[in-house]
Motif scaffolding. Sequence first.
Motif, PDB file in Angstrom:
ATOM      1  N   GLU B 230       0.828  -1.209   0.000  1.00  2.00           N
ATOM      2  CA  GLU B 230       0.000   0.000   0.000  1.00  2.00           C
ATOM      3  C   GLU B 230       0.865   1.263   0.000  1.00  2.00           C
ATOM      4  N   ILE B 231       0.284   2.332  -0.522  1.00  2.00           N
ATOM      5  CA  ILE B 231       0.949   3.628  -0.480  1.00  2.00           C
ATOM      6  C   ILE B 231      -0.074   4.696  -0.120  1.00  2.00           C
ATOM      7  N   ALA B 232       0.379   5.678   0.668  1.00  2.00           N
ATOM      8  CA  ALA B 232      -0.405   6.898   0.848  1.00  2.00           C
ATOM      9  C   ALA B 232       0.477   8.046   0.373  1.00  2.00           C
ATOM     10  N   VAL B 233      -0.110   8.975  -0.361  1.00  2.00           N
ATOM     11  CA  VAL B 233       0.615  10.164  -0.810  1.00  2.00           C
ATOM     12  C   VAL B 233      -0.077  11.380  -0.207  1.00  2.00           C
ATOM     13  N   ILE B 234       0.700  12.230   0.465  1.00  2.00           N
ATOM     14  CA  ILE B 234       0.188  13.540   0.872  1.00  2.00           C
ATOM     15  C   ILE B 234       0.719  14.542  -0.151  1.00  2.00           C
ATOM     16  N   ALA B 235      -0.174  15.286  -0.798  1.00  2.00           N
ATOM     17  CA  ALA B 235       0.286  16.247  -1.808  1.00  2.00           C
ATOM     18  C   ALA B 235      -0.525  17.535  -1.714  1.00  2.00           C
ATOM     19  N   ASP B 236       0.123  18.647  -2.021  1.00  2.00           N
ATOM     20  CA  ASP B 236      -0.611  19.914  -2.085  1.00  2.00           C
ATOM     21  C   ASP B 236      -0.596  20.426  -3.532  1.00  2.00           C
ATOM     22  N   GLU B 237      -0.944  21.680  -3.711  1.00  2.00           N
ATOM     23  CA  GLU B 237      -1.085  22.201  -5.072  1.00  2.00           C
ATOM     24  C   GLU B 237       0.238  22.304  -5.811  1.00  2.00           C
ATOM     25  N   THR B 238       1.370  22.099  -5.114  1.00  2.00           N
ATOM     26  CA  THR B 238       2.669  22.181  -5.796  1.00  2.00           C
ATOM     27  C   THR B 238       3.038  20.873  -6.504  1.00  2.00           C
ATOM     28  N   ALA B 239       2.266  19.820  -6.290  1.00  2.00           N
ATOM     29  CA  ALA B 239       2.608  18.517  -6.881  1.00  2.00           C
ATOM     30  C   ALA B 239       2.150  18.446  -8.341  1.00  2.00           C
ATOM     31  N   TYR B 240       2.863  17.674  -9.153  1.00  2.00           N
ATOM     32  CA  TYR B 240       2.457  17.419 -10.538  1.00  2.00           C
ATOM     33  C   TYR B 240       1.543  16.203 -10.569  1.00  2.00           C
ATOM     34  N   ALA B 241       0.401  16.360 -11.199  1.00  2.00           N
ATOM     35  CA  ALA B 241      -0.587  15.282 -11.218  1.00  2.00           C
ATOM     36  C   ALA B 241      -0.054  14.019 -11.894  1.00  2.00           C
ATOM     37  N   ASP B 242       0.705  14.174 -12.972  1.00  2.00           N
ATOM     38  CA  ASP B 242       1.193  12.977 -13.685  1.00  2.00           C
ATOM     39  C   ASP B 242       2.163  12.176 -12.812  1.00  2.00           C
ATOM     40  N   GLU B 243       2.946  12.878 -12.005  1.00  2.00           N
ATOM     41  CA  GLU B 243       3.909  12.186 -11.145  1.00  2.00           C
ATOM     42  C   GLU B 243       3.175  11.433 -10.023  1.00  2.00           C
ATOM     43  N   VAL B 244       2.230  12.125  -9.398  1.00  2.00           N
ATOM     44  CA  VAL B 244       1.466  11.479  -8.326  1.00  2.00           C
ATOM     45  C   VAL B 244       0.731  10.259  -8.878  1.00  2.00           C
ATOM     46  N   ALA B 245       0.106  10.413 -10.043  1.00  2.00           N
ATOM     47  CA  ALA B 245      -0.635   9.294 -10.645  1.00  2.00           C
ATOM     48  C   ALA B 245       0.297   8.117 -10.913  1.00  2.00           C
ATOM     49  N   SER B 246       1.510   8.409 -11.408  1.00  2.00           N
ATOM     50  CA  SER B 246       2.433   7.307 -11.734  1.00  2.00           C
ATOM     51  C   SER B 246       2.857   6.566 -10.460  1.00  2.00           C
ATOM     52  N   ASP B 247       2.947   7.279  -9.356  1.00  2.00           N
ATOM     53  CA  ASP B 247       3.333   6.625  -8.104  1.00  2.00           C
ATOM     54  C   ASP B 247       2.186   5.760  -7.564  1.00  2.00           C
ATOM     55  N   LEU B 248       0.957   6.263  -7.694  1.00  2.00           N
ATOM     56  CA  LEU B 248      -0.194   5.458  -7.269  1.00  2.00           C
ATOM     57  C   LEU B 248      -0.280   4.173  -8.104  1.00  2.00           C
ATOM     58  N   LEU B 249       0.002   4.301  -9.398  1.00  2.00           N
ATOM     59  CA  LEU B 249      -0.094   3.127 -10.268  1.00  2.00           C
ATOM     60  C   LEU B 249       1.051   2.137 -10.051  1.00  2.00           C
ATOM     61  N   ALA B 250       2.218   2.652  -9.672  1.00  2.00           N
ATOM     62  CA  ALA B 250       3.343   1.746  -9.384  1.00  2.00           C
ATOM     63  C   ALA B 250       2.938   0.801  -8.249  1.00  2.00           C
ATOM     64  N   GLN B 251       2.192   1.339  -7.279  1.00  2.00           N
ATOM     65  CA  GLN B 251       1.714   0.497  -6.197  1.00  2.00           C
ATOM     66  C   GLN B 251       0.645  -0.469  -6.698  1.00  2.00           C
ATOM     67  N   ALA B 252      -0.288   0.080  -7.489  1.00  2.00           N
ATOM     68  CA  ALA B 252      -1.441  -0.710  -7.938  1.00  2.00           C
ATOM     69  C   ALA B 252      -1.036  -1.879  -8.829  1.00  2.00           C
ATOM     70  N   GLU B 253       0.079  -1.757  -9.565  1.00  2.00           N
ATOM     71  CA  GLU B 253       0.442  -2.848 -10.482  1.00  2.00           C
ATOM     72  C   GLU B 253       0.952  -4.093  -9.737  1.00  2.00           C
ATOM     73  N   HIS B 254       1.231  -3.954  -8.425  1.00  2.00           N
ATOM     74  CA  HIS B 254       1.736  -5.102  -7.660  1.00  2.00           C
ATOM     75  C   HIS B 254       0.726  -6.237  -7.611  1.00  2.00           C
ATOM     76  N   ASP B 255      -0.460  -5.923  -7.112  1.00  2.00           N
ATOM     77  CA  ASP B 255      -1.510  -6.948  -7.142  1.00  2.00           C
ATOM     78  C   ASP B 255      -2.883  -6.332  -6.908  1.00  2.00           C
ATOM     79  N   ARG B 256      -3.912  -7.139  -7.150  1.00  2.00           N
ATOM     80  CA  ARG B 256      -5.293  -6.642  -7.104  1.00  2.00           C
ATOM     81  C   ARG B 256      -5.672  -6.108  -5.731  1.00  2.00           C
ATOM     82  N   PHE B 257      -4.986  -6.580  -4.694  1.00  2.00           N
ATOM     83  CA  PHE B 257      -5.326  -6.132  -3.348  1.00  2.00           C
ATOM     84  C   PHE B 257      -4.463  -4.960  -2.879  1.00  2.00           C
ATOM     85  N   ALA B 258      -3.558  -4.516  -3.741  1.00  2.00           N
ATOM     86  CA  ALA B 258      -2.753  -3.346  -3.374  1.00  2.00           C
ATOM     87  C   ALA B 258      -3.669  -2.142  -3.182  1.00  2.00           C
ATOM     88  N   CYS B 259      -3.213  -1.186  -2.396  1.00  2.00           N
ATOM     89  CA  CYS B 259      -4.070  -0.053  -2.040  1.00  2.00           C
ATOM     90  C   CYS B 259      -3.293   1.253  -2.234  1.00  2.00           C
TER      91      CYS B 259
END
Lengths: 427, 427
Positions: B230-259
């Motif tokens: 699992e991953i949690a990301v804390i981000a404010d308006e200074t974050a780039y959406a594409d980068e945050v999305a890629s990090d969420l997906l890196a976690q999600a590609e591990h397995d169906r139960f990843a969070c």
Amino acid sequence: MKISKLTDSISLQRSVEQANVDHLTTVRQVIEDVQKNGDKALFAYTEKWDGAKLTSLKVTQNEIDEAFESFDGQLIQDLEEAATNIRAFHSKQSRQNIDFPLAKNSYIKYQITALDSVGLYVPGGTAAYPSSVLMNAIPALVAGVERVVIVSPPSKEGKLPASVLVAAKIAGVTEIYKVGGAQAIAALAYGTDSIPAVDKITGPGNSYVALAKREVFGKVAIDMIAGPSEIAVIADETAYADEVASDLLAQAEHDRFACSILITTSESLAEQVALEVEKQLKQLPREEIARASIENFGHIYVAESLEQAIDAVNELAPEHLEIITKNAEAVAEQVKHAGAIFIGRFSSEAVGDYFAGTNHVLPTNSTAKFSSGLCVDDFLKKTSVVYYSEEMWKEQYPKIARLARMEQLEGHARSVESRSWNKGDLN
Amino acid sequence: MKISKLTDSISLQRSVEQANVDHLTTVRQVIEDVQKNGDKALFAYTEKWDGAKLTSLKVTQNEIDEAFESFDGQLIQDLEEAATNIRAFHSKQSRQNIDFPLAKNSYIKYQITALDSVGLYVPGGTAAYPSSVLMNAIPALVAGVERVVIVSPPSKEGKLPASVLVAAKIAGVTEIYKVGGAQAIAALAYGTDSIPAVDKITGPGNSYVALAKREVFGKVAIDMIAGPSEIAVIADETAYADEVASDLLAQAEHDRFACSILITTSESLAEQVALEVEKQLKQLPREEIARASIENFGHIYVAESLEQAIDAVNELAPEHLEIITKNAEAVAEQVKHAGAIFIGRFSSEAVGDYFAGTNHVLPTNSTAKFSSGLCVDDFLKKTSVVYYSEEMWKEQYPKIARLARMEQLEGHARSVESRSWNKGDLN
């Protein structure tokens, strides 16, 4: 006490009863009930099993003060000195954060922090050992745990033993609840209106308590579930038989499944200790328990050499090991596996059980090969922290992306590469 | 990806399948069979389940050398650099014995020693991650474990993946066996002619492996049985959406139960990340797995303030936490509970998964509140040592005897007193 020649195959294994299935069913019901009905369930079980009709679970400051004032002054002083010793030694176990600077203003860190809250189970009746209150509470407090809580079953009169309240006060614990059994463990794990949940539960208990700890493990942390206690003594011809016998019996009086083993290079000591054990057994208040333990699990082994004795002990990995030989310190240095080692005839196990400052919660049943006694580490946790600067990222990310692709984790590779997507001339 | 306002009740809990009862029956049979029939059972199961008819379980030095020589040179260099980083940081975790002098030439000590032997399970097929070989083997070797062993299921051709052999060689492990599943765990716990038993078993595996580890726990130590990542990301308006999305997906590609959870103070970032996740998902090789994870367990929360976001994260105690905000280091200092923290946009989780030097075996499912990632401590054990001189004993034993009698353990009291029985004018 049985005497035999030391062969290769000696063991601490005792055929301890399997977990009782009926007990497990009860424990699961109790936990569910406490999760659903909170304090109401706690009051009901305390009336049913402890015979105490309570209206409030928390021990008042008044009750603690009264226990303290009515308690034997000499014993208070002894307990305070023991607590000071335990605190001093455990304070040496404190840990420092690790700062690890990397190139290009980057760093990694290891942040070591205490758990927020810990619950300590203290059994009722004659098993309410104030020394165990000190041994469990002090390491948690030294680690920096902010909330340390005690739970213990009350008497029919709705009281906890004065000795437990006194030891708690000396250790520095003031949040104490009159509740025991599986219901106390459930309350600590899931919380009720009276008892907010904790993060870890430690302390000994009967089979219901042990089963409940296993059930809530994962929701909270638990300490080890200890087996019956044991001692191994290595002694040569310089040891006094009456002293060795008294140490074997101190272990045996704990419970019927306790195990006392003497390994000696002296046949004559072996015979004298066997006679002494029988003689001292007859004068022991807990003779019945100690005799059962000695007869079933006590054993004297005669070794051909000190080396053979040490090898056997390293195989056993006993909870407690006494070394009463010439050059005992040199012998101790050859011991690889033991929960605690007591060197020489003036360091009997009771010195560490109560007073020296080391912990008396120790790994049993040969688990000293891979585990340790209760310590400050058990109340700390470690968080790693990573900071890569832009320059560091620029230098390292192609390697990270290659390693991720080697593992067919394309999303991982893209996540480190994403920092350069459409953002100018970064790579 | 779902977006909602951050409320008090957010959780990492996933309804993971209950342990399969049929699997448990099989696992118990396998363990019994290996205990009884040793290597014969290992060969039989390896033929039955892996389709490999072997005559020897041990990987030869030749096989290791061949794998190394045929492997991509650049990847070898990357793995070596990762291993160097992991070794450097874990070396900082080494522990010192504690010497604690007491009065009157007495002392107590805390002897910190490595386990004798450790077995590392490496899954087969696409789950054979060389990075996990480094992350599990290096802390054990840094701790000083003399015998580190790898077990891993062979292909039908009777081979292990070259990447596993290469990572093992780089880590410094040369004792490797071609055996997987519950039979490998049984062999490590109880030993066979080919595979001597170890004291602790670590490493991930499928449900059979996890069940087998639970079954042999107590005979040997095991590491945690990790839940889905699992991953949690804390981000404010200074974050780039594409980068945050890629990090969420890196976690999600591990397995169906990843969070994957994003908590942000910016509504506009929340919306952009949701769009980016959908866009990037379509281009991901493991789209199906990642989509299932994101749809079932992914969530974007909009927080009213950074403080609210930090409080929520301290409740979650996530395995991985990224902080992509202004003053990210100051935010990190307010986080009490997380397995690992990654600070700033250039420190994506993959940096720690592969390369920075921290460990990637981390506590999941909110257990970071009370437990830690894999580390050198996991391969060390502590023995306390007590030495009381005659003078020290003479001064202290009356206190110890009083404390023992307070607990109605007369045998304990007599054991410390026995040192003066009939031996002249000692007390």
